[in-house]
Design an enzyme around this catalytic site. Structure first.
Site, PDB file in Angstrom:
ATOM      1  N   HIS A  56      -8.806  -3.461 -67.789  1.00  9.84           N
ATOM      2  CA  HIS A  56     -10.212  -3.238 -67.460  1.00  9.84           C
ATOM      3  C   HIS A  56     -10.716  -1.984 -68.168  1.00  9.84           C
ATOM      4  O   HIS A  56     -10.073  -0.934 -68.113  1.00  9.84           O
ATOM      5  CB  HIS A  56     -10.389  -3.114 -65.946  1.00  9.84           C
ATOM      6  CG  HIS A  56     -10.200  -4.403 -65.227  1.00  9.84           C
ATOM      7  ND1 HIS A  56      -9.560  -4.509 -64.003  1.00  9.84           N
ATOM      8  CD2 HIS A  56     -10.555  -5.672 -65.566  1.00  9.84           C
ATOM      9  CE1 HIS A  56      -9.550  -5.778 -63.621  1.00  9.84           C
ATOM     10  NE2 HIS A  56     -10.146  -6.496 -64.554  1.00  9.84           N
ATOM     11  N   GLU A  59     -11.061   1.393 -66.559  1.00  3.12           N
ATOM     12  CA  GLU A  59      -9.787   1.915 -66.046  1.00  3.12           C
ATOM     13  C   GLU A  59      -8.945   2.476 -67.194  1.00  3.12           C
ATOM     14  O   GLU A  59      -7.725   2.492 -67.167  1.00  3.12           O
ATOM     15  CB  GLU A  59      -9.053   0.800 -65.292  1.00  3.12           C
ATOM     16  CG  GLU A  59      -9.862   0.285 -64.103  1.00  3.12           C
ATOM     17  CD  GLU A  59      -9.270  -0.937 -63.413  1.00  3.12           C
ATOM     18  OE1 GLU A  59      -8.113  -1.285 -63.699  1.00  3.12           O
ATOM     19  OE2 GLU A  59      -9.971  -1.546 -62.583  1.00  3.12           O
ATOM     20  N   HIS A 202      -3.521  -0.556 -63.128  1.00 10.43           N
ATOM     21  CA  HIS A 202      -4.961  -0.585 -62.889  1.00 10.43           C
ATOM     22  C   HIS A 202      -5.335   0.657 -62.083  1.00 10.43           C
ATOM     23  O   HIS A 202      -4.476   1.429 -61.682  1.00 10.43           O
ATOM     24  CB  HIS A 202      -5.352  -1.850 -62.115  1.00 10.43           C
ATOM     25  CG  HIS A 202      -5.253  -3.119 -62.909  1.00 10.43           C
ATOM     26  ND1 HIS A 202      -6.354  -3.795 -63.379  1.00 10.43           N
ATOM     27  CD2 HIS A 202      -4.181  -3.826 -63.322  1.00 10.43           C
ATOM     28  CE1 HIS A 202      -5.972  -4.874 -64.049  1.00 10.43           C
ATOM     29  NE2 HIS A 202      -4.646  -4.913 -64.032  1.00 10.43           N
ATOM     30  N   GLU A 261      -2.255  -0.188 -58.479  1.00  9.16           N
ATOM     31  CA  GLU A 261      -3.592   0.398 -58.444  1.00  9.16           C
ATOM     32  C   GLU A 261      -3.438   1.912 -58.286  1.00  9.16           C
ATOM     33  O   GLU A 261      -3.223   2.423 -57.191  1.00  9.16           O
ATOM     34  CB  GLU A 261      -4.414  -0.196 -57.298  1.00  9.16           C
ATOM     35  CG  GLU A 261      -4.688  -1.689 -57.440  1.00  9.16           C
ATOM     36  CD  GLU A 261      -5.778  -2.008 -58.457  1.00  9.16           C
ATOM     37  OE1 GLU A 261      -6.382  -1.056 -59.000  1.00  9.16           O
ATOM     38  OE2 GLU A 261      -6.029  -3.196 -58.704  1.00  9.16           O
TER      39      GLU A 261
END
Length: 296
Positions: A56, A59, A202, A261
């Site tokens: 992403h 990110e 991420h 994450e």
């Protein structure tokens, strides 16, 4: 570090290659705009592992985090020193770690630098972005497709759940799975290697996702708990989430796959949080490298 974009990555790969000649580099494909997508291998072991970053665009901080990890790993290997209690030379004699530090280079450049008058997608991107020149919230690739919704793992269900009618900054999975060159490159790269496990970096949430529709092997939950214990992150069993890279990997190969994450806050996470994020991430990745994967 005001922003770590594609050209900074290229410079860093070149620098590391000169310092550590045992690193191996190759190109796994190209982005929509023709940027080479690099991969790096460290280690000579028969067991292969994979970590990727910057699926992403907003990110992007996961790329310098991963590159710093590689550099510190290489330094410990070269010196023959332990790192956070791990015997790096032993690890890298058993394992080969393959890293793809920036899956989405066009998107990262868009987030960091926006669109100038010469950008070939300028008008279209501004239209998709509601006319705003601020692309800091952009997650997708340059064609407005979310690369982590691009994989053939119940793709149709994810597309219906997202309900995105067309390209934009996030959550549009394309007209079909694996239409985007970045996703195709990573899928092909993965199919060409017998990876024991994969990790996708991420941001944010300080969570570890480890399952996919009960396709994951029996040891995955215990592995996730070990990663959580090493970091203070929470191991989370996800439902109602499909079409991601780790979903596809688990479904396709029935091996452990993890989405990490990193950090907590609003994307893009501030550069000032880098040291804290890195301190949290290193024990996760070192532990992941030392998980005893069951041979199938």
């Amino acid at each position: 570090m005001l922003g770590y974009g594609y050209w900074t990555l290229c410079e860093e790969l070149n620098r590391l290659g000169k310092i550590y000649p045992f690193l191996h580099f190759e190109v796994i494909g190209e982005s929509v705009m023709g940027k080479s997508i690099p991969a790096l291998r460290i280690g000579q072991g028969a067991k292969e592992l994979h970590i990727n970053a910057s699926f992403h665009a907003n990110e992007w901080i996961t790329t310098p985090l991963l590159m710093q990890f590689v550099e510190d790993l290489a330094c410990s290997y070269a010196r023959g020193t332990a790192w956070q209690g791990s015997n790096i030379r032993r690890l890298l004699s058993e394992y080969s770690l393959w890293v793809v530090p920036m899956v989405n280079p066009d998107g990262v450049e868009l987030v960091l630098h926006g669109v100038n008058d010469e950008h070939p997608f300028r008008e279209t991107l501004l239209d998709w972005n509601g006319g705003s020149p601020d692309f800091s919230n952009w997650k997708a690739n340059i064609r407005g497709v979310d690369l982590n919704d691009q994989f053939p793992a119940h793709w149709e269900e994810e597309a219906a759940r997202r309900g995105q009618p067309g390209p934009g900054e996030r959550d549009y999975g394309g007209v079909a799975p694996l239409t985007e060159p970045e996703a195709i490159a990573l899928a092909h790269f993965t199919e060409c290697h017998p990876f024991e496990l994969v990790v996708a970096l991420h941001t944010q949430g300080r969570e570890i996702y480890w399952n996919y529709r009960d396709y994951e092997p029996s040891e995955s939950e215990a592995f996730a708990e070990r990663l959580a214990l090493a970091s203070g992150y929470q191991a989370v069993k996800l439902v109602d989430s499909d079409a991601g890279y780790k979903d596809w990997f688990i479904q396709q190969f029935r091996k452990p796959g993890f989405t990490i994450e990193v950090g907590v806050g609003v994307n893009p996470l501030p550069v000032e949080s880098f040291a804290t994020l890195y301190e949290e991430m290193v024990p996760i990745l070192l532990t992941a490298m030392d998980l005893q994967v069951v041979n199938r």
